[in-house]
Write an enzyme that holds these catalytic residues in place. Sequence first.
Site, PDB file in Angstrom:
ATOM      1  N   LYS A  69       1.109   4.214  -3.295  1.00 42.18           N
ATOM      2  CA  LYS A  69       0.328   5.322  -2.813  1.00 42.18           C
ATOM      3  C   LYS A  69       1.882   6.455  -3.483  1.00 42.18           C
ATOM      4  CE  LYS A  69      -2.170   6.561  -1.627  1.00 42.18           C
ATOM      5  NZ  LYS A  69      -3.802   6.944  -2.759  1.00 42.18           N
TER       6      LYS A  69
ATOM      7  N   TYR B 164       0.609  -1.189   0.024  1.00 42.82           N
ATOM      8  CA  TYR B 164      -0.288  -0.015  -0.381  1.00 42.82           C
ATOM      9  C   TYR B 164       1.158   1.222   0.028  1.00 42.82           C
ATOM     10  CZ  TYR B 164      -3.007   4.145   1.306  1.00 42.82           C
ATOM     11  OH  TYR B 164      -4.113   5.206   1.415  1.00 42.82           O
TER      12      TYR B 164
HETATM   13  N1  LIG Z   1      -9.177   6.440   4.634  1.00 42.82           N
HETATM   14  C1  LIG Z   1      -7.697   6.958   5.581  1.00 42.82           C
HETATM   15  O1  LIG Z   1      -7.405   7.559   6.319  1.00 42.82           O
HETATM   16  C2  LIG Z   1      -7.351   7.302   4.319  1.00 42.82           C
HETATM   17  C3  LIG Z   1      -6.975   7.846   2.889  1.00 42.82           C
HETATM   18  N2  LIG Z   1      -6.290   7.808   1.731  1.00 42.82           N
HETATM   19  C4  LIG Z   1      -6.267   7.370   0.585  1.00 42.82           C
HETATM   20  O2  LIG Z   1      -7.504   8.320   0.324  1.00 42.82           O
HETATM   21  C5  LIG Z   1      -8.193   7.870  -1.173  1.00 42.82           C
HETATM   22  C6  LIG Z   1      -9.702   7.375  -0.714  1.00 42.82           C
HETATM   23  O3  LIG Z   1      -9.340   6.578   0.277  1.00 42.82           O
HETATM   24  P1  LIG Z   1     -10.688   5.734   1.588  1.00 42.82           P
HETATM   25  O4  LIG Z   1     -12.343   6.496   1.031  1.00 42.82           O
HETATM   26  O5  LIG Z   1     -10.580   6.197   2.962  1.00 42.82           O
HETATM   27  O6  LIG Z   1     -11.508   4.823   0.515  1.00 42.82           O
HETATM   28  P2  LIG Z   1     -13.044   3.968   0.248  1.00 42.82           P
HETATM   29  O7  LIG Z   1     -12.608   2.489   0.432  1.00 42.82           O
HETATM   30  O8  LIG Z   1     -13.695   4.323   1.462  1.00 42.82           O
HETATM   31  O9  LIG Z   1     -12.616   4.929  -1.307  1.00 42.82           O
HETATM   32  C7  LIG Z   1     -12.047   4.453  -2.098  1.00 42.82           C
HETATM   33  C8  LIG Z   1     -12.721   4.248  -3.130  1.00 42.82           C
HETATM   34  O10 LIG Z   1     -12.287   4.075  -5.249  1.00 42.82           O
HETATM   35  C9  LIG Z   1     -12.947   2.623  -5.626  1.00 42.82           C
HETATM   36  N3  LIG Z   1     -12.307   2.245  -6.408  1.00 42.82           N
HETATM   37  C10 LIG Z   1     -11.184   1.784  -5.258  1.00 42.82           C
HETATM   38  N4  LIG Z   1     -10.986   0.612  -6.730  1.00 42.82           N
HETATM   39  C11 LIG Z   1     -11.115   1.294  -7.961  1.00 42.82           C
HETATM   40  C12 LIG Z   1     -10.871   1.483  -9.247  1.00 42.82           C
HETATM   41  N5  LIG Z   1     -10.083   0.220  -9.955  1.00 42.82           N
HETATM   42  N6  LIG Z   1     -12.021   1.939 -10.395  1.00 42.82           N
HETATM   43  C13 LIG Z   1     -12.608   3.172 -10.253  1.00 42.82           C
HETATM   44  N7  LIG Z   1     -12.774   3.619  -8.627  1.00 42.82           N
HETATM   45  C14 LIG Z   1     -12.020   2.901  -7.386  1.00 42.82           C
HETATM   46  C15 LIG Z   1     -14.000   1.995  -4.231  1.00 42.82           C
HETATM   47  O11 LIG Z   1     -14.831   1.838  -4.881  1.00 42.82           O
HETATM   48  C16 LIG Z   1     -13.910   3.200  -3.465  1.00 42.82           C
HETATM   49  O12 LIG Z   1     -15.277   4.430  -3.525  1.00 42.82           O
HETATM   50  C17 LIG Z   1      -7.415   7.059  -1.142  1.00 42.82           C
HETATM   51  O13 LIG Z   1      -6.589   7.106  -2.555  1.00 42.82           O
HETATM   52  C18 LIG Z   1      -6.176   6.192   0.421  1.00 42.82           C
HETATM   53  O14 LIG Z   1      -5.455   5.749  -0.778  1.00 42.82           O
HETATM   54  C19 LIG Z   1      -5.242   8.692   2.675  1.00 42.82           C
HETATM   55  C20 LIG Z   1      -4.767   8.198   3.611  1.00 42.82           C
HETATM   56  C21 LIG Z   1      -5.489   8.616   4.626  1.00 42.82           C
HETATM   57  C1  LIG Z   2      -6.170  -1.027  11.832  1.00 45.89           C
HETATM   58  C2  LIG Z   2      -4.885  -0.409  12.546  1.00 45.89           C
HETATM   59  C3  LIG Z   2      -5.145  -0.399  14.479  1.00 45.89           C
HETATM   60  C4  LIG Z   2      -5.753  -0.981  14.588  1.00 45.89           C
HETATM   61  C5  LIG Z   2      -3.778  -1.623  15.699  1.00 45.89           C
HETATM   62  C6  LIG Z   2      -4.493  -2.674  16.438  1.00 45.89           C
HETATM   63  C7  LIG Z   2      -4.968  -4.171  15.764  1.00 45.89           C
HETATM   64  C8  LIG Z   2      -3.050  -3.033  17.556  1.00 45.89           C
HETATM   65  O1  LIG Z   2      -5.406  -2.768  17.364  1.00 45.89           O
HETATM   66  C9  LIG Z   2      -5.161   0.793  12.882  1.00 45.89           C
HETATM   67  C10 LIG Z   2      -3.743   2.092  12.940  1.00 45.89           C
HETATM   68  C11 LIG Z   2      -3.244   2.935  11.824  1.00 45.89           C
HETATM   69  C12 LIG Z   2      -4.180   3.218  10.923  1.00 45.89           C
HETATM   70  C13 LIG Z   2      -3.614   3.475   9.406  1.00 45.89           C
HETATM   71  C14 LIG Z   2      -2.865   5.499   9.566  1.00 45.89           C
HETATM   72  O2  LIG Z   2      -4.350   5.708  10.008  1.00 45.89           O
HETATM   73  C15 LIG Z   2      -2.876   5.490   7.973  1.00 45.89           C
HETATM   74  C16 LIG Z   2      -3.297   4.861   7.310  1.00 45.89           C
HETATM   75  C17 LIG Z   2      -3.096   5.509   6.245  1.00 45.89           C
HETATM   76  C18 LIG Z   2      -3.217   6.304   4.710  1.00 45.89           C
HETATM   77  O3  LIG Z   2      -3.783   5.974   3.815  1.00 45.89           O
HETATM   78  C19 LIG Z   2      -4.728   4.517   4.915  1.00 45.89           C
HETATM   79  C20 LIG Z   2      -4.939   4.018   5.719  1.00 45.89           C
HETATM   80  C21 LIG Z   2      -3.940   3.936   6.841  1.00 45.89           C
HETATM   81  C22 LIG Z   2      -2.796   2.543   6.494  1.00 45.89           C
HETATM   82  C23 LIG Z   2      -4.363   3.274   8.495  1.00 45.89           C
HETATM   83  C24 LIG Z   2      -4.722   1.772   8.443  1.00 45.89           C
HETATM   84  C25 LIG Z   2      -5.610   1.304   9.583  1.00 45.89           C
HETATM   85  C26 LIG Z   2      -4.579   1.925  11.045  1.00 45.89           C
HETATM   86  C27 LIG Z   2      -2.933   0.139  10.425  1.00 45.89           C
END
Ligand SMILES: NC(=O)C1=CN([C@@H]2O[C@H](COP(=O)(O)OP(=O)(O)OC[C@H]3O[C@@H](n4cnc5c(N)ncnc54)[C@H](O)[C@@H]3O)[C@@H](O)[C@H]2O)C=CC1
Ligand SMILES: C[C@H](CCCC(C)(C)O)[C@H]1CC[C@H]2[C@@H]3[C@H](O)CC4=CC(=O)CC[C@]4(C)[C@H]3CC[C@]12C
Length: 369
Positions: free
Chosen positions: A163, A159
């Site tokens: 990214k 992952y």
């Molecule tokens: N959730 C988090 O804490 C963080 C997320 N991100 C980034 O933010 C973005 C959004 O993440 P989330 O909303 O958390 O994830 P999510 O899984 O809820 O949303 C991702 C969306 O992308 C779509 N998707 C996946 N594969 C696809 C494909 N092949 N074609 C078209 N659409 C596709 C999914 O259907 C989904 O709706 C991602 O790029 C992730 O890397 C960055 C930092 C933290």
């Molecule tokens: C799942 C983890 C917490 C469980 C730990 C346990 C089992 C010891 O209780 C999450 C802790 C940190 C999270 C990640 C972090 O917030 C940074 C992220 C950034 C992204 O771009 C995608 C998601 C994630 C990797 C996020 C995923 C869950 C954790 C590892």
Amino acid sequence: MADSAQAQKLVYLVTGGCGFLGEHVVRMLLQQEPRLCELRIFDLHLDPWLEELKTGPVQVTAIQGDVTQAHEVAAAVAGAHVVIHTAGLVDVFGRASPETIHEVNVQGTQNVIEACVQSGTRFLVYTSSMEVVGPNVKGQPFYRGNENTPYEAAHRHPYPCSKALAERLVLEANGRKVRGGLPLVTCALRPTGIYGEGHQIMRDFYHQGLRLGGRLFRAIPASVEHGRVYVGNVAWMHVLVARELEHRAALMGGQVYFCYDNSPYKSYEDFNMEFLGPCGLRLVGARPLLPYWLLVLLAALNALLQWLLRPLLLYAPLLNPYTLAVANTTFTVSTDKAQRHFGYEPLFSWEESRTRTIRWVQAMEGSAQ
Ligand SMILES: NC(=O)C1=CN([C@@H]2O[C@H](COP(=O)(O)OP(=O)(O)OC[C@H]3O[C@@H](n4cnc5c(N)ncnc54)[C@H](O)[C@@H]3O)[C@@H](O)[C@H]2O)C=CC1
Ligand SMILES: C[C@H](CCCC(C)(C)O)[C@H]1CC[C@H]2[C@@H]3[C@H](O)CC4=CC(=O)CC[C@]4(C)[C@H]3CC[C@]12C
């Protein structure tokens, strides 16, 4: 784009617009971008809530498609002024293969860039992640760092690797000539751990707590700080960047910005308790109940079980060597770059972000309240 004849006629495309962050970006654009005339939402799976958006003044076009399919991306991008590329495979639990993660996150991003170049779309905002920086494989802390803080960004997990590669592609594409001869302007936003309405992992912890009789057990020392940012503020930052990229292309093009707000610095578990506590759960233990070596062993056991069971079923628990390492390593940001470059201020205070998230948890079926 600034030309008055076009002032009310902007076409935006949001990839991944049905995801956790994507939905907030879509709703924020509809509320905060008055120049929008069409909003295209491109996602692998389209959600029913999209229908309710179609009755407003902005034309909302839902496109079911796959970012790994260049022709589908090209068709969606054609005629768009701005692309917000948030689609991605967020998998740190071993659900998808490394190849699939690479294909979606890296090849998918390359397809978006090429589609912009070919169709003459000039503005591309990429949702990157804190994970492109760290925590790194050495588990070194990143304590209240900013975009210029020296840190060895060394990764092995698919992952963060994907990214980081995708972010590099986006930044290197800045300045490429698009169809018509004008330069492409790109930038990347790096959220820390996002929380808020729709956060799947928060949902998982909540249900796990209910199953355990209203308790969660501390696994990580309270002293390990984990950066978190409210989803509404991350969405707001995307909208602002997209709006300002044209006017401040020389300053913002090719730049990265951490996503931040006023959420407090806490451990991952203590932070979650800000929401789960008021919903009736409690975190047991001032210190981790299990010694760290035992957690490492359990995480390794989970990884082994995942590998052994793979031919029969998908075993993908929250605890694995990677998630344990991320949760157990301090990674927090302290920066004002977004404020300096494009005037970002969080739209939601910490109190509001907290209240909204608590209300969402409480509204979940089976609330302990
Ligand atoms: N959730 C988090 O804490 C963080 C997320 N991100 C980034 O933010 C973005 C959004 O993440 P989330 O909303 O958390 O994830 P999510 O899984 O809820 O949303 C991702 C969306 O992308 C779509 N998707 C996946 N594969 C696809 C494909 N092949 N074609 C078209 N659409 C596709 C999914 O259907 C989904 O709706 C991602 O790029 C992730 O890397 C960055 C930092 C933290
Ligand atoms: C799942 C983890 C917490 C469980 C730990 C346990 C089992 C010891 O209780 C999450 C802790 C940190 C999270 C990640 C972090 O917030 C940074 C992220 C950034 C992204 O771009 C995608 C998601 C994630 C990797 C996020 C995923 C869950 C954790 C590892």
